[in-house]
Enzyme design. Structure first.
Site, PDB file in Angstrom:
ATOM      1  N   ASN A 208      22.408  -6.386  11.008  1.00 32.25           N
ATOM      2  CA  ASN A 208      23.701  -5.888  11.887  1.00 32.25           C
ATOM      3  C   ASN A 208      24.688  -6.711  11.967  1.00 32.25           C
ATOM      4  OD1 ASN A 208      23.290  -7.656  14.354  1.00 32.25           O
ATOM      5  ND2 ASN A 208      21.351  -6.360  14.324  1.00 32.25           N
ATOM      6  N   ASP A 276      15.785  -2.621  14.662  1.00 30.42           N
ATOM      7  CA  ASP A 276      14.808  -1.603  15.304  1.00 30.42           C
ATOM      8  C   ASP A 276      13.496  -1.465  14.235  1.00 30.42           C
ATOM      9  OD1 ASP A 276      15.580  -1.062  17.640  1.00 30.42           O
ATOM     10  OD2 ASP A 276      17.039   0.180  16.896  1.00 30.42           O
ATOM     11  N   LEU A 306      11.957  -7.060  24.327  1.00 32.18           N
ATOM     12  CA  LEU A 306      12.115  -6.904  25.645  1.00 32.18           C
ATOM     13  C   LEU A 306      11.143  -6.060  26.242  1.00 32.18           C
ATOM     14  CD1 LEU A 306      14.169  -6.850  27.853  1.00 32.18           C
ATOM     15  CD2 LEU A 306      15.429  -4.707  26.825  1.00 32.18           C
TER      16      LEU A 306
END
Length: 397
Positions: A208, A276, A306
């Site tokens: 990204n 992801d 997380l």
């Protein structure tokens, strides 16, 4: 911040001992008083004369020097400093510290001291990665000993990887944070930063546009408040902060492993933009165009770092902060993420292309917690980091 501070410097036996000479000079430039202790192995790499000349002080070497025992004593020597610094900290010295051994002056001082201790590890990459060293490192951290480095790089032995002692200015910055008396002094904070790169084949990957700028700014701000910062970063454009422990990774799986190794900590801040998904089976050869069209790629979900840390039942950090980069319904999506992951706070921002935030120098965030939202104005990423670091310090004290 180091003016008048008394540093007891223990120089271990390794090729990195030559850096200790520059370190002494840098510390004295800032007004620190350096008392050097040279191990027997350390004297194979640097001479007592060179150490003494740079420190402007006597070099201590022998536990059984009766004159020194009468004048000061190893107990007083171990407690007369504001901080004990071991640089380089060899695998042997770290093992002695972890096991509480005291068979020479350096190890005896470390066992007898009641002042803060910081170590700057330096060793061959295989020694650093050895399970015994990892166990010793975990023990030292559990005992409250601060760790700076090691860095990645070429080794004197010809190998490459983690094991190079942190540079003198990085150590100086860490000392300034530790001795500055900031509100996060004595706190260990984990920060993740940058993107992850998930390989498709040897030349292509999924990534990204994260530059890592916000994560680096946050690491700098936390260290400035006195925190011991462990900085786990993907391949970011922005260099990591100086004076913190930097762990470089490529993939989400590597980042999770690095995070788990870095625990326990008082707070964990997940600013990294983790991919992801990854390709189920990355090709070991470059994928080619064929007459049959595009190759078929199967994707699998990456580990949720997380959520993994937020939902730990044992050893969970006291404060877990996630980041949510959204392109629409920012607060609603971030609030749902807070509840789904189980973290304490979410820092949410709009990264739509028209905002220029992703990869830019500014940010506009919303701090979200269970039952509350605080909207911050658009400001530079350094200012965002300083404000967030202040909130973290308040929450931990």
């Amino acid at each position: 911040m180091l003016n008048g501070k008394r540093i007891l410097l223990i120089i271990g036996g390794g090729i990195a001992a030559f850096k200790s000479l520059d370190l002494i000079r840098r510390l004295r430039e800032r007004g620190a008083v350096v008392t050097p202790v040279l191990t027997q192995a350390g004297s194979e790499f640097v001479t007592p004369l060179s150490v003494s000349a740079l420190a402007g002080a006597k070099v201590y070497r022998d536990l059984f020097d009766l004159t020194d025992e009468a004048e000061m004593g190893h107990i007083q020597l171990s407690r007369s400093a504001d901080l004990v610094l071991v640089a380089p900290a060899t695998a042997d010295l770290m093992a002695k510290m972890a096991q509480g051994l005291a068979n020479d002056l350096a190890s005896t001082l470390l066992l007898a001291t009641d002042t803060p201790v910081m170590v700057a590890p330096a060793m061959n990459v295989r020694m650093w990665d050895h399970p015994a060293t990892r166990r010793n490192l975990a023990t030292l951290r559990g005992d409250g000993i601060a760790v700076i480095g090691p860095n990645d790089g070429d080794m004197a032995c010809g190998e490459f990887g983690p094991g190079r002692m942190a540079e003198p200015l990085e150590i100086v910055a860490a000392l300034e944070g530790a001795l500055g008396g900031g509100p996060l002094a004595g706190k260990r904070v984990l920060v993740t930063s940058g993107p992850t790169h998930e390989p498709i084949d040897p030349v292509r990957y999924i990534a990204n546009r994260s530059s890592g700028a916000q994560g680096t700014s946050l690491g700098v701000a936390l260290a400035a408040l006195g925190a011991e910062v462990v900085f786990v970063t993907g391949p970011a454009d922005v260099p990591p902060p100086a004076g913190v422990q930097v762990i470089k990774v490529q993939t989400a799986q590597q980042m999770l492993a690095a995070v788990q190794t870095a625990l326990p900590c008082d707070a964990a801040i997940f600013a990294a933009a983790v991919a992801d998904w990854r390709v189920a089976t990355a090709s070991d050869r470059k994928l080619k165009k064929t007459k049959d069209g595009m190759p078929e790629l199967e994707f699998v979900e990456n580990p949720d770092i997380l959520a993994t840390v937020s939902q730990m039942t044992t050893g969970r950090p006291g404060l877990v902060v996630g980041f949510a980069a959204e392109t629409n319904d920012v607060i609603e999506n971030a609030t749902a993420k807070l509840q789904r992951k189980g973290c304490d706070w979410i820092v949410a921002n709009d990264v739509s292309p028209e905002t220029g935030i992703m990869g830019g120098s500014e940010n506009a965030v919303h701090l979200i917690w269970d039952g509350g939202v605080e909207d911050w104005p658009r400001m530079g990423k350094d200012a965002v980091a300083q404000q967030l670091a202040g909130r973290i310090a308040a929450a931990l004290n």
